[in-house]
Design a protein around this motif. Sequence first.
Motif, PDB file in Angstrom:
ATOM      1  N   VAL A   1      -7.438  -2.555  -7.481  1.00 21.60           N
ATOM      2  CA  VAL A   1      -6.771  -1.330  -7.921  1.00 21.60           C
ATOM      3  C   VAL A   1      -7.549  -0.674  -9.064  1.00 21.60           C
ATOM      4  O   VAL A   1      -7.697   0.554  -9.098  1.00 21.60           O
ATOM      5  N   ILE A   2      -8.067  -1.469  -9.973  1.00 25.97           N
ATOM      6  CA  ILE A   2      -8.809  -0.919 -11.113  1.00 25.97           C
ATOM      7  C   ILE A   2     -10.078  -0.210 -10.670  1.00 25.97           C
ATOM      8  O   ILE A   2     -10.458   0.832 -11.222  1.00 25.97           O
ATOM      9  N   ILE A   3     -10.757  -0.750  -9.656  1.00 27.74           N
ATOM     10  CA  ILE A   3     -12.053  -0.200  -9.256  1.00 27.74           C
ATOM     11  C   ILE A   3     -11.955   0.694  -8.017  1.00 27.74           C
ATOM     12  O   ILE A   3     -12.517   1.804  -7.979  1.00 27.74           O
ATOM     13  N   MET A   4     -11.234   0.230  -6.990  1.00 25.65           N
ATOM     14  CA  MET A   4     -11.218   0.972  -5.739  1.00 25.65           C
ATOM     15  C   MET A   4     -10.343   2.208  -5.778  1.00 25.65           C
ATOM     16  O   MET A   4     -10.706   3.252  -5.223  1.00 25.65           O
ATOM     17  N   LEU A   5      -9.185   2.115  -6.415  1.00 26.74           N
ATOM     18  CA  LEU A   5      -8.251   3.239  -6.384  1.00 26.74           C
ATOM     19  C   LEU A   5      -8.842   4.504  -7.018  1.00 26.74           C
ATOM     20  O   LEU A   5      -8.753   5.589  -6.411  1.00 26.74           O
TER      21      LEU A   5
ATOM     22  N   PRO B   1      -0.402   6.768 -13.407  1.00 26.16           N
ATOM     23  CA  PRO B   1       0.879   6.098 -13.146  1.00 26.16           C
ATOM     24  C   PRO B   1       0.810   5.109 -11.989  1.00 26.16           C
ATOM     25  O   PRO B   1       1.428   4.040 -12.037  1.00 26.16           O
ATOM     26  N   THR B   2       0.051   5.455 -10.935  1.00 26.82           N
ATOM     27  CA  THR B   2      -0.090   4.535  -9.803  1.00 26.82           C
ATOM     28  C   THR B   2      -0.806   3.265 -10.229  1.00 26.82           C
ATOM     29  O   THR B   2      -0.382   2.147  -9.889  1.00 26.82           O
TER      30      THR B   2
ATOM     31  N   GLY C   1       1.428   1.317 -12.856  1.00 22.57           N
ATOM     32  CA  GLY C   1       2.586   0.743 -12.173  1.00 22.57           C
ATOM     33  C   GLY C   1       2.197  -0.434 -11.295  1.00 22.57           C
ATOM     34  O   GLY C   1       2.889  -1.462 -11.263  1.00 22.57           O
ATOM     35  N   SER C   2       1.087  -0.306 -10.567  1.00 23.46           N
ATOM     36  CA  SER C   2       0.620  -1.395  -9.709  1.00 23.46           C
ATOM     37  C   SER C   2       0.278  -2.622 -10.533  1.00 23.46           C
ATOM     38  O   SER C   2       0.697  -3.753 -10.211  1.00 23.46           O
ATOM     39  N   LEU C   3      -0.477  -2.435 -11.612  1.00 24.66           N
ATOM     40  CA  LEU C   3      -0.876  -3.559 -12.454  1.00 24.66           C
ATOM     41  C   LEU C   3       0.337  -4.225 -13.102  1.00 24.66           C
ATOM     42  O   LEU C   3       0.380  -5.456 -13.252  1.00 24.66           O
ATOM     43  N   ALA C   4       1.330  -3.418 -13.453  1.00 26.28           N
ATOM     44  CA  ALA C   4       2.552  -3.989 -14.042  1.00 26.28           C
ATOM     45  C   ALA C   4       3.284  -4.869 -13.029  1.00 26.28           C
ATOM     46  O   ALA C   4       3.787  -5.947 -13.379  1.00 26.28           O
ATOM     47  N   ILE C   5       3.325  -4.432 -11.782  1.00 31.15           N
ATOM     48  CA  ILE C   5       3.969  -5.238 -10.736  1.00 31.15           C
ATOM     49  C   ILE C   5       3.200  -6.539 -10.517  1.00 31.15           C
ATOM     50  O   ILE C   5       3.799  -7.622 -10.413  1.00 31.15           O
ATOM     51  N   PHE C   6       1.875  -6.463 -10.459  1.00 34.00           N
ATOM     52  CA  PHE C   6       1.073  -7.677 -10.283  1.00 34.00           C
ATOM     53  C   PHE C   6       1.330  -8.666 -11.418  1.00 34.00           C
ATOM     54  O   PHE C   6       1.470  -9.877 -11.193  1.00 34.00           O
ATOM     55  N   LEU C   7       1.379  -8.145 -12.654  1.00 32.89           N
ATOM     56  CA  LEU C   7       1.611  -9.005 -13.815  1.00 32.89           C
ATOM     57  C   LEU C   7       2.996  -9.635 -13.747  1.00 32.89           C
ATOM     58  O   LEU C   7       3.149 -10.846 -14.020  1.00 32.89           O
ATOM     59  N   CYS C   8       3.995  -8.863 -13.370  1.00 32.64           N
ATOM     60  CA  CYS C   8       5.361  -9.404 -13.275  1.00 32.64           C
ATOM     61  C   CYS C   8       5.445 -10.509 -12.232  1.00 32.64           C
ATOM     62  O   CYS C   8       6.070 -11.554 -12.457  1.00 32.64           O
ATOM     63  N   VAL C   9       4.815 -10.289 -11.071  1.00 31.35           N
ATOM     64  CA  VAL C   9       4.826 -11.305 -10.010  1.00 31.35           C
ATOM     65  C   VAL C   9       4.165 -12.585 -10.513  1.00 31.35           C
ATOM     66  O   VAL C   9       4.678 -13.699 -10.303  1.00 31.35           O
ATOM     67  N   ALA C  10       3.023 -12.443 -11.193  1.00 35.97           N
ATOM     68  CA  ALA C  10       2.312 -13.620 -11.706  1.00 35.97           C
ATOM     69  C   ALA C  10       3.153 -14.364 -12.738  1.00 35.97           C
ATOM     70  O   ALA C  10       3.234 -15.603 -12.708  1.00 35.97           O
ATOM     71  N   LEU C  11       3.797 -13.633 -13.653  1.00 35.33           N
ATOM     72  CA  LEU C  11       4.598 -14.273 -14.700  1.00 35.33           C
ATOM     73  C   LEU C  11       5.833 -14.956 -14.125  1.00 35.33           C
ATOM     74  O   LEU C  11       6.179 -16.072 -14.524  1.00 35.33           O
ATOM     75  N   VAL C  12       6.507 -14.281 -13.193  1.00 35.30           N
ATOM     76  CA  VAL C  12       7.696 -14.879 -12.569  1.00 35.30           C
ATOM     77  C   VAL C  12       7.309 -16.146 -11.817  1.00 35.30           C
ATOM     78  O   VAL C  12       8.020 -17.162 -11.861  1.00 35.30           O
ATOM     79  N   SER C  13       6.176 -16.115 -11.111  1.00 32.74           N
ATOM     80  CA  SER C  13       5.753 -17.305 -10.376  1.00 32.74           C
ATOM     81  C   SER C  13       5.456 -18.469 -11.320  1.00 32.74           C
ATOM     82  O   SER C  13       5.708 -19.629 -10.988  1.00 32.74           O
ATOM     83  N   ARG C  14       4.936 -18.166 -12.513  1.00 35.17           N
ATOM     84  CA  ARG C  14       4.681 -19.217 -13.500  1.00 35.17           C
ATOM     85  C   ARG C  14       5.996 -19.830 -13.990  1.00 35.17           C
ATOM     86  O   ARG C  14       6.109 -21.055 -14.127  1.00 35.17           O
ATOM     87  N   VAL C  15       6.978 -18.975 -14.245  1.00 30.79           N
ATOM     88  CA  VAL C  15       8.278 -19.464 -14.722  1.00 30.79           C
ATOM     89  C   VAL C  15       8.928 -20.349 -13.668  1.00 30.79           C
ATOM     90  O   VAL C  15       9.420 -21.448 -13.963  1.00 30.79           O
ATOM     91  N   VAL C  16       8.931 -19.887 -12.428  1.00 32.05           N
ATOM     92  CA  VAL C  16       9.544 -20.659 -11.336  1.00 32.05           C
ATOM     93  C   VAL C  16       8.826 -21.987 -11.162  1.00 32.05           C
ATOM     94  O   VAL C  16       9.461 -23.045 -11.015  1.00 32.05           O
TER      95      VAL C  16
ATOM     96  N   GLY D   1      -3.700   2.949  -2.637  1.00 30.96           N
ATOM     97  CA  GLY D   1      -2.627   3.784  -3.162  1.00 30.96           C
ATOM     98  C   GLY D   1      -1.719   4.326  -2.082  1.00 30.96           C
ATOM     99  O   GLY D   1      -1.080   5.367  -2.251  1.00 30.96           O
ATOM    100  N   SER D   2      -1.631   3.607  -0.950  1.00 29.84           N
ATOM    101  CA  SER D   2      -0.799   4.056   0.169  1.00 29.84           C
ATOM    102  C   SER D   2       0.594   3.451   0.066  1.00 29.84           C
ATOM    103  O   SER D   2       0.742   2.243  -0.158  1.00 29.84           O
ATOM    104  N   LEU D   3       1.612   4.265   0.284  1.00 30.11           N
ATOM    105  CA  LEU D   3       2.986   3.768   0.237  1.00 30.11           C
ATOM    106  C   LEU D   3       3.215   2.695   1.301  1.00 30.11           C
ATOM    107  O   LEU D   3       3.976   1.751   1.090  1.00 30.11           O
ATOM    108  N   HIS D   4       2.533   2.814   2.453  1.00 35.45           N
ATOM    109  CA  HIS D   4       2.785   1.868   3.536  1.00 35.45           C
ATOM    110  C   HIS D   4       2.364   0.455   3.146  1.00 35.45           C
ATOM    111  O   HIS D   4       2.921  -0.523   3.639  1.00 35.45           O
ATOM    112  N   GLY D   5       1.372   0.324   2.239  1.00 30.09           N
ATOM    113  CA  GLY D   5       0.973  -1.001   1.773  1.00 30.09           C
ATOM    114  C   GLY D   5       2.072  -1.684   0.985  1.00 30.09           C
ATOM    115  O   GLY D   5       2.327  -2.888   1.145  1.00 30.09           O
TER     116      GLY D   5
END
Length: 382
Positions: free
Chosen positions: A77-81, A177-178, A181-196, A353-357
């Motif tokens: 996302v950082i490079i390709m988007l 924003p895209t 927002g994407s990076l924030a979601i990735f970080l949240c998923v990683a942190l939640v997985s660590r907690v679990v 950056g596609s919604l379908h992804g």
Amino acid sequence: MPQALPAIIAALFLLIGALGLALKYSGNHALLWALGAALGYTLYRGAFSFAGGFREALAKGRGAGLRGQMLMLAILVIIMLPAIHAGTLAGAPVRGIVFPAGVAVIIGAFIFGIGMQLGGGCASGTLYTAGGGNTRMLLTLIFFIIGATIAAYDSERWADLPVLSAIFLPELIGLWPTMIGSLAIFLCVALVSRVVERRRHGRVEPIFSAPSPESPRRWSWAVAAIILAALNILTLWAAGRPWVITASFPLWGSRIVAEFGWDEPAFWTFWEDPTRTEAFLRPLLAERSSVMNFGLMLGAFFAATVAARFSPTWRLPWWHVCASVIGGLLLGYGAVMASGCNISAYVAGIASGSLHGWLWILPGLAGNWVGLQLRPLFRLDH
């Protein structure tokens, strides 16, 4: 010690393939062949499995594989988007994988998710494990192609399901924003997985350190994720679009159908799209996804021989055969219906950056959960 003769054979095929493609088509085709081989080698050496990562997270609460995926997606996302938004990467014109988001994506991703757990892998996982000598996965691949061909034949049944137009999120909400927002979601998923993982197992498996000597994996999750991200970016530059896999599967199957005179796929609704028609009429090795897929399998074959682990087993339990047949059919049908698999919809779609992804991943995970509940019926271990 490496398996010398098979390793030499694999290396020769890779070299001859690259030279042949360069002479017959272009240096770009040879480069895509090499990138496919590098992807296969990396996937095998890192045992980087999307199906395995989802299975470990959903069934056992272990999230290292999921965190590896988040790391790879963050880099992309950082490079390709931004490159896709600008339309150019290092001077080369590029475009994203941006498809309509609708009911077909939801149903297809769900079906694909079930197939991931029954078939034993995703699109990339099926190719690299089959190339590495796993005969069950070779069977899954065969029925993956059959399922994709059936979906192409059957496309009129689902092509008119409700759908939104193709939505490129940077145009809708802006590039920054895209990305944020994407990076924030990735970080949240990683942190939640660590907690679990910590709550269930008392410790968190690191993704940056090498696996234990007992582990069959050779590279850490992070090393594999970073290399895969780099190869994805190079593919975007060389192919002009992100890495895709399953676009070639209905093509292979339809060409076989036509070759044996079973039907006339050129008149199927699926192949009436001008871009698909062009791919169908060209020589097989002129199609970039096919070139990369063949290279990927050979790269995995080479990796298996270097690791002295190429040892096909031809006797399979009948219940594993059934799982591969059913799982492969679901994988193929679901991938075509959802306009992509874990690579061309989930990874490439999100990186584009596609919604379908983004729409793909939730039903895809739901399908994986259903597939996990079905695995014991086929005597498949969690």
